[in-house]
Design a protein around this motif. Structure first.
Motif, short mmCIF file in Angstrom:
data_model
loop_
_atom_site.label_atom_id
_atom_site.label_comp_id
_atom_site.label_asym_id
_atom_site.label_seq_id
_atom_site.Cartn_x
_atom_site.Cartn_y
_atom_site.Cartn_z
N GLN A 163 0.83 -1.20 0.00
CA GLN A 163 0.00 0.00 0.00
C GLN A 163 0.86 1.26 0.00
O GLN A 163 0.51 2.26 -0.63
CB GLN A 163 -0.94 0.02 1.21
N MET A 164 1.99 1.24 0.69
CA MET A 164 2.90 2.38 0.66
C MET A 164 3.30 2.70 -0.78
O MET A 164 3.41 3.86 -1.17
CB MET A 164 4.14 2.08 1.49
N GLY A 260 8.14 3.34 -8.74
CA GLY A 260 9.02 4.45 -8.43
C GLY A 260 9.60 5.09 -9.67
O GLY A 260 9.72 6.33 -9.75
N SER A 261 9.97 4.28 -10.66
CA SER A 261 10.48 4.82 -11.93
C SER A 261 9.42 5.67 -12.61
O SER A 261 9.68 6.79 -13.05
CB SER A 261 10.90 3.68 -12.86
N ILE A 262 8.21 5.11 -12.70
CA ILE A 262 7.12 5.83 -13.36
C ILE A 262 6.79 7.10 -12.59
O ILE A 262 6.58 8.17 -13.18
CB ILE A 262 5.88 4.92 -13.46
N GLY A 263 6.75 6.99 -11.26
CA GLY A 263 6.42 8.15 -10.44
C GLY A 263 7.45 9.25 -10.55
O GLY A 263 7.10 10.44 -10.63
N LEU A 264 8.74 8.89 -10.55
CA LEU A 264 9.79 9.91 -10.66
C LEU A 264 9.71 10.63 -11.99
O LEU A 264 9.87 11.86 -12.06
CB LEU A 264 11.16 9.25 -10.49
N ASP A 265 9.43 9.91 -13.05
CA ASP A 265 9.27 10.52 -14.37
C ASP A 265 8.09 11.49 -14.38
O ASP A 265 8.20 12.62 -14.87
CB ASP A 265 9.08 9.43 -15.43
N ARG A 296 9.66 4.03 -0.52
CA ARG A 296 9.82 2.80 -1.30
C ARG A 296 11.11 2.06 -0.95
O ARG A 296 11.27 0.90 -1.35
CB ARG A 296 9.79 3.13 -2.80
N LEU A 297 11.99 2.68 -0.23
CA LEU A 297 13.21 2.02 0.21
C LEU A 297 12.94 1.23 1.49
O LEU A 297 12.24 1.70 2.38
CB LEU A 297 14.30 3.04 0.50
N ILE A 298 13.49 0.05 1.59
CA ILE A 298 13.49 -0.71 2.83
C ILE A 298 14.93 -0.78 3.30
O ILE A 298 15.79 -1.35 2.62
CB ILE A 298 12.90 -2.11 2.65
#
Length: 324
Positions: A163-164, A260-265, A296-298
């Motif tokens: 969910q995060m 994360g890739s899509i979101g950063l773009d 998104r990092l653990i």
């Protein structure tokens, strides 16, 4: 006025009512422009709730607030089938829940158990709610802003990674500086006396069509091959951090997902558009990478033991990954 002028005017009006949190206002607008959801974390009283309320007041959009508590049920969010009788005949009708709004404030989202948190999943990802055998579509303009308190973790239910990952950005809110604090006190005093007209509706409310126009323009923002490679390099460095930096290899246990890739773009393009450019630069990517990657990092046990935060790891990441 252009769509950008409209959004900048909206940002200015919000800044007049929310002092000392210009970065949070900008991130809230970036989330709206990039058509994503936000997780906002900060201590109580830092204008998190006020921010989305001011957005709703200045935008022609409906706002609903859901106070997450341990006794909340999924139907309290999505709505449910209710039995109605009329003229001697009865039937079930769907009664929409508070999720059916343009802007949804999920206040203290980690105060409710997993089954309630999961009620947000379909709505956030699919923009629809299924109750029984019927699927109900949500509004085209739809944003969930969830808040978390970083302290008082007793009795909370941490959000699962799945969910995060559905939040476009994780925004960390800090205390205002001394000058802003004095301005906050002055503004509160004026509102208490009615001088600021806080209870009156604003003279200008931005139509949702302006946001849709802005999104169409953002879709056309140019991303060069070099910047695209830089985005991918940042993502890959979280997944294979060892070759990039020895400390990163010790700190990062699980890297960023393709979301994360899509979101950063998307957020980098929205940031470039808000700055008045029709192309993305590495500075745009670096300006938003912490907000897009933070949740998104653990991190590894070693990182937690050493007191290394996700932001510290991302600072090192930006330093070590070369711009293509």
């Amino acid at each position: 006025m252009s769509a950008r002028d409209d959004v900048l005017a909206l940002q200015q009006r919000m800044g007049e009512s929310i002092v000392g949190q210009a970065r949070m206002i900008e991130r809230l607008l970036l989330g709206l422009l990039a058509d994503g959801h936000l997780l906002v974390e900060g201590l109580p009283g830092l204008a998190k709730t006020r921010a989305i309320k001011m957005l709703a007041r200045n935008l022609d959009a409906g706002l609903s607030r859901i106070q997450f508590t341990p006794d909340l049920l999924p139907a309290d969010i999505t709505g449910s089938e209710v039995y109605f009788t009329e003229g001697g005949r009865g039937e079930f009708r769907f009664q929409p829940g508070p999720i059916f709004a343009n802007l949804v404030l999920a206040d203290e989202v980690n105060r409710s158990p997993a089954k309630v948190q999961a009620a947000l999943l379909e709505a956030m990802e699919e923009r629809q709610v299924t109750v029984g055998a019927t699927t109900h579509r949500l509004e085209p303009l739809f944003l969930v802003m969830a808040t978390q308190n970083p302290i008082e973790q007793e009795g909370t239910y941490p959000l699962p990674e799945a969910q995060m990952d559905r939040f476009l950005m994780h925004i960390s809110v800090g205390y205002p500086d001394t000058a802003a604090e004095a301005e906050i006190v002055r503004l509160a005093r004026e509102e208490e006396a009615g001088a600021a007209g806080h209870g009156a509706a604003p003279a200008v409310r931005l139509a949702p069509e302006a946001i849709f126009t802005a999104r169409a323009e953002i879709h056309g923002i140019h991303v060069s091959e070099a910047v695209a490679r830089y985005v991918v390099a940042l993502v890959q460095a979280t997944r294979e951090p060892g070759p990039v930096d020895d400390d990163l290899g010790k700190w990062i246990q699980v890297g960023v997902s393709p979301r994360g890739s899509i979101g950063l773009d998307k957020v980098a393009r929205a940031h470039a558009w808000l700055q008045g450019r029709d192309f993305v630069t590495p500075d745009d990517v670096q300006a938003v990478v912490h907000d897009v990657f933070r949740h998104r990092l653990i991190l590894s046990y070693e990182a937690h033991a050493a007191g290394v935060s996700a932001d510290a790891a991302l600072d090192r990441l930006v330093q070590r990954v070369a711009v293509a």
